[in-house]
Design a protein around this motif. Structure first.
Motif: not given
Length: 277
Positions: A93-99
């Motif tokens: 999530r911190t790396q920008g993964v949406r789901e």
């Protein structure tokens, strides 16, 4: 993982024997409910609240990129199998993964996940479930990953990998780390280089209480077993990573440590893909 080792405190007997899916699941759930607090207190700092660690050797996903190129991963829907306190999912999530969705057999582990969500501000949706029966629709995820989560504790490797393949979309990727099969020939002594058991002994490691009930079960599959299980699930093996012990890593974790880690692999990471129809 050796039956000739002294029984842990509170355990009446340690042995190598067969253990089926139901017994294994009951033992794993009870053990993690009982041990989650100590586990997070002891290893949480090493794992990091927002870290993706593939194993005790110190290999992190930020360096390994086993899930795929960052730009592809960011657009993926990801499932973490046996997420524990969801450290790996939270890093994604911190790396920008949406789901990102996680699940674990232990409710207490999921309580730790929620605690860390609140402390860090990075929330990961997580549910309580058994890896042997995934509560998700077919072809729901682009990536399925697991860092020592659930897979070492199930008796039927082919069945659980088939479940992982079922929820993967065509072209999707499965990446999971487990105890390196060669470790099963050695005792849980991080400095021992003497094999005391047979690599080919596939009986489970079982700890029992005074009533003969299994309270901890871990299963051994050889390297060939894992490869055949992937093939039977319709997955294509793309890579097999055996991490070397990281320089400066002084962590001792059960049978893992810098002494034996210089000579023998302790972790195996399988990278596989689901073929297109």
């Amino acid at each position: 993982m050796q039956s000739d080792a002294p029984a842990p405190s509170g355990i009446a007997r340690v042995e190598r024997r067969t253990a089926g899916p139901a017994e294994s699941a009951r033992a794993s759930r009870a053990w993690w409910e009982r041990s989650a607090d100590d586990y997070q207190a002891e290893h949480g700092g090493f794992l990091q609240d927002t870290g993706f660690m593939w194993g005790p050797e110190g290999l992190v996903e930020a360096d390994a990129r086993l899930l795929g190129p960052p730009e592809r991963v960011r657009g993926a829907r990801v499932l973490e199998v046996g997420c524990g306190a969801a450290q790996c999912s939270r890093w994604l999530r911190t790396q920008g993964v949406r789901e990102v969705v996680g699940f674990d057999l232990s409710y207490r582990q999921l309580q730790h996940a929620r605690r860390i969500d609140e402390e860090t501000g990075w929330r990961v949706p997580a549910v309580q479930a058994d890896a042997q029966r995934l509560p998700f629709a077919g072809e729901a995820f682009d990536i399925v990953c697991s860092a020592f989560g659930a897979l070492p504790f199930v008796p039927d490797a082919a069945a659980v990998l088939t479940e992982c393949a079922r929820v993967l979309r065509p072209g999707g990727r499965l990446v999971f780390s487990v105890v390196h099969p060669i470790r099963w020939g050695f005792p849980d002594d991080p400095e021992s280089l003497t094999a005391t058991g047979s690599y080919f002994d596939r009986r489970a490691y079982v700890e029992e209480d005074g009533q003969g009930r299994a309270v901890y079960v871990e299963h051994h599959h050889t390297m060939g077993d894992w490869v055949r299980a992937l093939a039977s699930a319709g997955l294509l093996l793309r890579d097999l990573v055996e991490p070397e012990w990281a320089e400066g890593n002084d962590e001792v974790w059960g049978g893992w440590g810098p002494v034996r880690g210089r000579y023998l692999p302790g972790t195996a990471i399988f990278v596989a893909e689901k073929g297109s129809p």
